[in-house]
Design a protein around this motif. Structure first.
Motif, mmCIF file in Angstrom:
data_model
loop_
_atom_site.group_PDB
_atom_site.id
_atom_site.type_symbol
_atom_site.label_atom_id
_atom_site.label_comp_id
_atom_site.label_asym_id
_atom_site.label_seq_id
_atom_site.Cartn_x
_atom_site.Cartn_y
_atom_site.Cartn_z
ATOM 1 N N VAL A 21 -7.758 23.626 -20.228
ATOM 2 C CA VAL A 21 -6.672 22.858 -19.612
ATOM 3 C C VAL A 21 -5.763 23.773 -18.785
ATOM 4 O O VAL A 21 -5.391 23.453 -17.653
ATOM 5 N N ALA A 22 -5.437 24.934 -19.351
ATOM 6 C CA ALA A 22 -4.525 25.849 -18.658
ATOM 7 C C ALA A 22 -5.128 26.412 -17.373
ATOM 8 O O ALA A 22 -4.432 26.571 -16.367
ATOM 9 N N LEU A 23 -6.425 26.712 -17.403
ATOM 10 C CA LEU A 23 -7.049 27.371 -16.261
ATOM 11 C C LEU A 23 -7.581 26.392 -15.205
ATOM 12 O O LEU A 23 -7.631 26.727 -14.024
ATOM 13 N N LEU A 24 -7.993 25.195 -15.638
ATOM 14 C CA LEU A 24 -8.606 24.255 -14.705
ATOM 15 C C LEU A 24 -7.603 23.269 -14.109
ATOM 16 O O LEU A 24 -7.788 22.799 -12.983
ATOM 17 N N PHE A 25 -6.559 22.941 -14.852
ATOM 18 C CA PHE A 25 -5.573 21.997 -14.329
ATOM 19 C C PHE A 25 -4.705 22.707 -13.286
ATOM 20 O O PHE A 25 -4.353 23.873 -13.465
ATOM 21 N N PRO A 26 -4.352 22.046 -12.202
ATOM 22 C CA PRO A 26 -3.608 22.717 -11.115
ATOM 23 C C PRO A 26 -2.122 22.921 -11.411
ATOM 24 O O PRO A 26 -1.244 22.410 -10.709
ATOM 25 N N PHE A 27 -1.832 23.683 -12.490
ATOM 26 C CA PHE A 27 -0.442 24.033 -12.754
ATOM 27 C C PHE A 27 0.016 25.091 -11.749
ATOM 28 O O PHE A 27 -0.786 25.889 -11.262
ATOM 29 N N ALA A 28 1.307 25.108 -11.484
ATOM 30 C CA ALA A 28 1.860 26.159 -10.627
ATOM 31 C C ALA A 28 1.828 27.470 -11.403
ATOM 32 O O ALA A 28 2.364 27.559 -12.511
ATOM 33 N N ARG A 29 1.189 28.481 -10.842
ATOM 34 C CA ARG A 29 1.023 29.759 -11.557
ATOM 35 C C ARG A 29 2.276 30.640 -11.398
ATOM 36 O O ARG A 29 2.258 31.679 -10.765
ATOM 37 N N THR A 30 3.357 30.184 -12.005
ATOM 38 C CA THR A 30 4.603 30.944 -11.959
ATOM 39 C C THR A 30 4.702 31.827 -13.204
ATOM 40 O O THR A 30 3.839 31.796 -14.087
ATOM 41 N N ALA A 31 5.796 32.591 -13.287
ATOM 42 C CA ALA A 31 6.010 33.442 -14.461
ATOM 43 C C ALA A 31 6.145 32.597 -15.724
ATOM 44 O O ALA A 31 5.700 32.995 -16.810
ATOM 45 N N VAL A 32 6.742 31.414 -15.592
ATOM 46 C CA VAL A 32 6.906 30.518 -16.735
ATOM 47 C C VAL A 32 5.532 30.088 -17.271
ATOM 48 O O VAL A 32 5.319 30.006 -18.478
ATOM 49 N N PHE A 33 4.617 29.819 -16.355
ATOM 50 C CA PHE A 33 3.259 29.432 -16.750
ATOM 51 C C PHE A 33 2.624 30.524 -17.604
ATOM 52 O O PHE A 33 2.041 30.246 -18.660
ATOM 53 N N TYR A 34 2.730 31.767 -17.174
ATOM 54 C CA TYR A 34 2.091 32.857 -17.910
ATOM 55 C C TYR A 34 2.801 33.154 -19.233
ATOM 56 O O TYR A 34 2.178 33.578 -20.207
ATOM 57 N N VAL A 35 4.105 32.931 -19.271
ATOM 58 C CA VAL A 35 4.833 33.063 -20.540
ATOM 59 C C VAL A 35 4.305 32.041 -21.543
ATOM 60 O O VAL A 35 4.037 32.361 -22.712
ATOM 61 N N ALA A 36 4.143 30.799 -21.089
ATOM 62 C CA ALA A 36 3.632 29.743 -21.969
ATOM 63 C C ALA A 36 2.209 30.031 -22.418
ATOM 64 O O ALA A 36 1.854 29.855 -23.591
ATOM 65 N N LEU A 37 1.372 30.499 -21.481
ATOM 66 C CA LEU A 37 -0.012 30.814 -21.818
ATOM 67 C C LEU A 37 -0.088 31.965 -22.817
ATOM 68 O O LEU A 37 -0.868 31.924 -23.786
ATOM 69 N N GLY A 38 0.738 32.978 -22.619
ATOM 70 C CA GLY A 38 0.754 34.098 -23.547
ATOM 71 C C GLY A 38 1.241 33.683 -24.925
ATOM 72 O O GLY A 38 0.717 34.133 -25.954
ATOM 73 N N ALA A 39 2.245 32.798 -24.966
ATOM 74 C CA ALA A 39 2.756 32.318 -26.243
ATOM 75 C C ALA A 39 1.706 31.484 -26.973
ATOM 76 O O ALA A 39 1.598 31.542 -28.209
ATOM 77 N N ASP A 40 0.909 30.721 -26.217
ATOM 78 C CA ASP A 40 -0.196 29.976 -26.831
ATOM 79 C C ASP A 40 -1.165 30.934 -27.530
ATOM 80 O O ASP A 40 -1.602 30.691 -28.659
ATOM 81 N N ALA A 41 -1.501 32.000 -26.844
ATOM 82 C CA ALA A 41 -2.428 32.983 -27.413
ATOM 83 C C ALA A 41 -1.855 33.633 -28.672
ATOM 84 O O ALA A 41 -2.559 33.809 -29.682
ATOM 85 N N VAL A 42 -0.567 33.969 -28.613
ATOM 86 C CA VAL A 42 0.085 34.573 -29.783
ATOM 87 C C VAL A 42 0.078 33.611 -30.964
ATOM 88 O O VAL A 42 -0.195 33.993 -32.103
ATOM 89 N N MET A 43 0.346 32.332 -30.704
ATOM 90 C CA MET A 43 0.412 31.361 -31.793
ATOM 91 C C MET A 43 -0.972 31.077 -32.371
ATOM 92 O O MET A 43 -1.106 30.827 -33.582
ATOM 93 N N PHE A 44 -1.996 31.112 -31.538
ATOM 94 C CA PHE A 44 -3.356 30.980 -32.072
ATOM 95 C C PHE A 44 -3.658 32.149 -33.015
ATOM 96 O O PHE A 44 -4.278 31.971 -34.065
ATOM 97 N N ALA A 45 -3.217 33.334 -32.626
ATOM 98 C CA ALA A 45 -3.427 34.508 -33.473
ATOM 99 C C ALA A 45 -2.668 34.373 -34.789
ATOM 100 O O ALA A 45 -3.196 34.695 -35.868
ATOM 101 N N LEU A 46 -1.425 33.885 -34.727
ATOM 102 C CA LEU A 46 -0.638 33.707 -35.946
ATOM 103 C C LEU A 46 -1.249 32.648 -36.860
ATOM 104 O O LEU A 46 -1.209 32.775 -38.093
ATOM 105 N N CYS A 47 -1.829 31.626 -36.267
ATOM 106 C CA CYS A 47 -2.501 30.596 -37.067
ATOM 107 C C CYS A 47 -3.704 31.196 -37.800
ATOM 108 O O CYS A 47 -3.961 30.883 -38.961
ATOM 109 N N ALA A 48 -4.436 32.066 -37.118
ATOM 110 C CA ALA A 48 -5.576 32.741 -37.747
ATOM 111 C C ALA A 48 -5.111 33.658 -38.874
ATOM 112 O O ALA A 48 -5.735 33.729 -39.939
#
Length: 207
Positions: A21-48
């Protein structure tokens, strides 16, 4: 083991779905986008990590039940992050970077705090259970010895002794050592007398 494999499969599928969803959907690739994407990755790691802490070294159903609240925190935090991350990506052009950072840092730190609290509670419960097991081990040993004695003899008194020991409070008392000695000597009458007396002693020593 089967439950662990299923949980890992669900975790991987969710990770792949979010990445798609993050890579294929045409979101605006701003700094906010990458902050959200990075936080998603961190939270997946914390869930594991939460899953490993909850079930990685769990032995038996009781241990798994104690670990479940810890894993639930990880899942709830991941769900909250996915919603927040999706909203930040969708409004990445409108949301200021400082606000996105505050939201994501708050979510990550809140999750870490919640996991730490749940882990501390779990360790306290496990230590408490271990202490209970350790304190009753002595009486269980006496029970085993009495059962063995009753099995070797047809003396009705030995059967009554085994029943009295089985129904007795396993919490240690000051009499347990003498009862163990009487059982070891095969003095059924004396052991039975002390087991009956132990009821009063146990109540007094609990006060």
């Amino acid at each position: 083991m089967k439950e662990s494999k299923q949980a890992i499969k669900v975790w991987l599928l969710a990770l792949l779905l979010v990445a798609a969803v993050a890579l294929l959907f045409p979101f605006a690739r701003t700094a906010v986008f990458y902050v959200a994407l990075g936080a998603d990755a961190v939270m997946f790691a914390l869930c594991a990590v939460a899953f490993y802490l909850a079930f990685g070294k769990a032995q038996g159903l009781q241990s798994k039940l104690i670990g479940w609240p810890l894993y639930r925190v990880g899942c709830a935090a991941l769900a909250a992050q996915l919603v927040a991350g999706l909203l930040l990506m969708a409004f990445s052009k409108l949301c200021p970077l400082w606000l996105a950072l505050i939201i994501e840092i708050a979510l990550v730190l809140g999750t870490l705090m919640a996991l730490s609290v749940k882990q501390a509670v779990r360790e306290a419960v496990e230590k408490s259970e271990q202490r209970v097991k350790d304190t009753t081990a002595g009486w269980k040993a006496i029970r085993t010895a009495v059962n063995a004695l009753a099995a070797k003899t047809k003396d009705p008194a030995a059967k009554r002794l085994a029943e009295a020991v089985r129904c007795a409070d396993p919490t240690p008392t000051s009499m347990d050592g003498r009862i163990a000695e009487a059982v070891e000597k095969g003095d059924v009458a004396e052991a039975l007398r002390m087991v009956e007396e132990r009821k009063t002693v146990a109540k007094a020593e609990k006060k």
